[in-house]
Design an enzyme around this catalytic site. Structure first.
Site, mmCIF file in Angstrom:
data_model
loop_
_atom_site.group_PDB
_atom_site.id
_atom_site.type_symbol
_atom_site.label_atom_id
_atom_site.label_comp_id
_atom_site.label_asym_id
_atom_site.label_seq_id
_atom_site.Cartn_x
_atom_site.Cartn_y
_atom_site.Cartn_z
ATOM 1 N N ASN A 69 0.801 -1.226 0.000
ATOM 2 C CA ASN A 69 0.000 0.000 0.000
ATOM 3 C C ASN A 69 0.831 1.272 0.000
ATOM 4 O O ASN A 69 0.294 2.367 0.131
ATOM 5 C CB ASN A 69 -0.939 0.012 1.208
ATOM 6 C CG ASN A 69 -0.200 0.108 2.534
ATOM 7 O OD1 ASN A 69 1.020 0.018 2.586
ATOM 8 N ND2 ASN A 69 -0.954 0.262 3.617
ATOM 9 N N LYS A 70 2.148 1.148 -0.190
ATOM 10 C CA LYS A 70 3.005 2.329 -0.145
ATOM 11 C C LYS A 70 3.034 3.046 -1.497
ATOM 12 O O LYS A 70 2.643 2.496 -2.526
ATOM 13 C CB LYS A 70 4.428 1.935 0.275
ATOM 14 C CG LYS A 70 4.502 1.347 1.684
ATOM 15 C CD LYS A 70 4.047 2.359 2.727
ATOM 16 C CE LYS A 70 4.337 1.927 4.160
ATOM 17 N NZ LYS A 70 3.445 0.874 4.662
ATOM 18 N N ASN A 71 3.545 4.281 -1.500
ATOM 19 C CA ASN A 71 3.613 5.065 -2.744
ATOM 20 C C ASN A 71 4.449 4.365 -3.797
ATOM 21 O O ASN A 71 4.156 4.441 -4.994
ATOM 22 C CB ASN A 71 4.212 6.444 -2.459
ATOM 23 C CG ASN A 71 3.358 7.281 -1.534
ATOM 24 O OD1 ASN A 71 2.786 6.783 -0.577
ATOM 25 N ND2 ASN A 71 3.283 8.580 -1.808
#
Length: 378
Positions: free
Chosen positions: A184-186
């Protein structure tokens, strides 16, 4: 449950798929040329002489950082009260004691130099800061405090790849920067991370810690560059593999545009929620601060039934989450912390709700989310 609008979606297309297939077809999956390329590209992206070491995940990066800085038994490490449990866990895993610093204010949920200074004792060895939601802490002030007091400084940059202050990237202000590339990280590769140091000796120690303390890699022996190896110091196996590095190179190329889109969406959320009983933090950034806009946190009104709001959003097909639960409520940390350690963070933890945010989200989806949220709160 099929969400109409989920909390996060991968920003993947054929480029990530092609990168994986090319890696599989290459016949080399363990740490190799793609890892070296990813580390070099990420270092170029960060600038400031950053030396990057790709690792298996962001928690591994935190653990390695503390080990490399000789944090251990009897030491205290100041961490934010508003953060994921990984920061406290990493401190505990090296035998040290985590100490909570409170949020700066109701509009700035990061720790400040002042909130850190209040928690320094003769046992304090290091400070971990987190750029919550992608918004940079006041790193010039915090770095100056750590230098003045002789403390090691670790940046947890899990939320903030691409965030900067006056042109300097987050992750390069402290002794060590720790990045996460969780799904779910950038910058998303599933599992993975990067540990960053600008000091050459510290960077070399991190590399030893990553791979059993070995002086040469399997790739070196495969390429005929070495026939054997030495073990310079005890180490772990926190290596990344070639498939994730290949995805990481594609994701790094997408990161600037993805962060810009996150900014646009966040600004639309702000406009839609203006004048409502809901508050959004970090509403007054100075001109030289660039956020990575990782998540979209809102503060619910006091006495609002958060679980009721979550259920109403769920009925509307909108996924939400909480970032984060307070440490004082965890079984493993009840003997360490109380609600009085960081009262502002405790209040924020009880009222925070995280709404959907990802680069492929549409303006219409933001409008649907804010409409459902305002209806639920009303």
């Amino acid at each position: 449950m099929m969400w109409k609008i989920q909390l996060f979606k991968l920003n993947f297309d054929h480029r990530e798929r092609d990168a994986v297939l090319e890696t599989v077809d290459s016949g080399w999956l363990t740490m190799g040329e793609r890892i070296l390329g990813f580390e070099a590209a990420f270092g170029d992206y960060l600038g400031h002489g950053a030396r990057c070491t790709a690792v298996s995940n962001g928690t591994a990066a935190l653990h390695m950082a503390l080990l490399a800085l000789d944090v251990g038994q009897g030491d205290e490490v100041i961490i934010p009260a508003l953060t994921f449990v990984a920061d406290a866990n990493a401190v505990r895993m090296v035998g040290a004691r985590p100490v909570l610093a409170d949020c700066a204010s109701r509009s700035d949920w990061n720790v400040s130099a002042e909130s850190i200074a209040r928690k320094i004792t003769p046992r304090t060895k290091a400070v971990i800061v987190v750029h919550y939601a992608g918004f940079p802490c006041d790193m010039p002030a915090i770095a100056a405090l750590c230098r003045e007091r002789g403390l090691k400084l670790v940046e947890d940059v899990a939320h903030a790849p691409g965030a900067s202050i006056a042109g300097q990237m987050c992750g390069t202000f402290g002794d060590v920067g720790c990045f996460s590339f969780f799904s779910n990280k950038n910058l998303s590769i599933g599992e993975g991370g990067m540990v960053v140091a600008c000091d050459g000796n510290l960077s070399q120690r991190l590399r030893y810690l990553r791979s059993h303390g070995m002086t040469t890699l399997t790739l070196d022996r495969h390429k005929g560059r070495a026939a054997t190896y030495d073990v310079a110091e005890p180490g772990l196996n926190y290596r990344m593999d070639e498939i994730r590095a290949a995805i990481g190179l594609v994701q790094l190329d997408k990161l600037p545009a993805g962060n810009l889109r996150r900014k646009e969406l966040t600004e639309r959320y702000r406009r839609n929620l203006a004048g409502s009983p809901l508050q959004m933090p970090f509403d007054n950034l100075s001109a030289d601060v660039v956020s990575a806009y990782h998540i979209l946190p809102v503060l619910l009104p006091q006495a609002c039934d958060r679980m009721g709001v979550i259920e109403m959003l769920k009925t509307a097909g909108v996924q939400s989450s909480i970032h984060y639960l307070p440490f004082s409520g965890f079984t493993a940390y009840r003997e360490y912390f109380t609600a009085q350690d960081a009262p502002l963070a405790e209040e924020i933890c009880s009222r925070e709700l995280t709404m959907p945010l990802y680069p492929t989200m549409s303006d219409r989806e933001v409008d649907l989310v804010t409409g459902a949220l305002l209806g639920a709160v009303a």
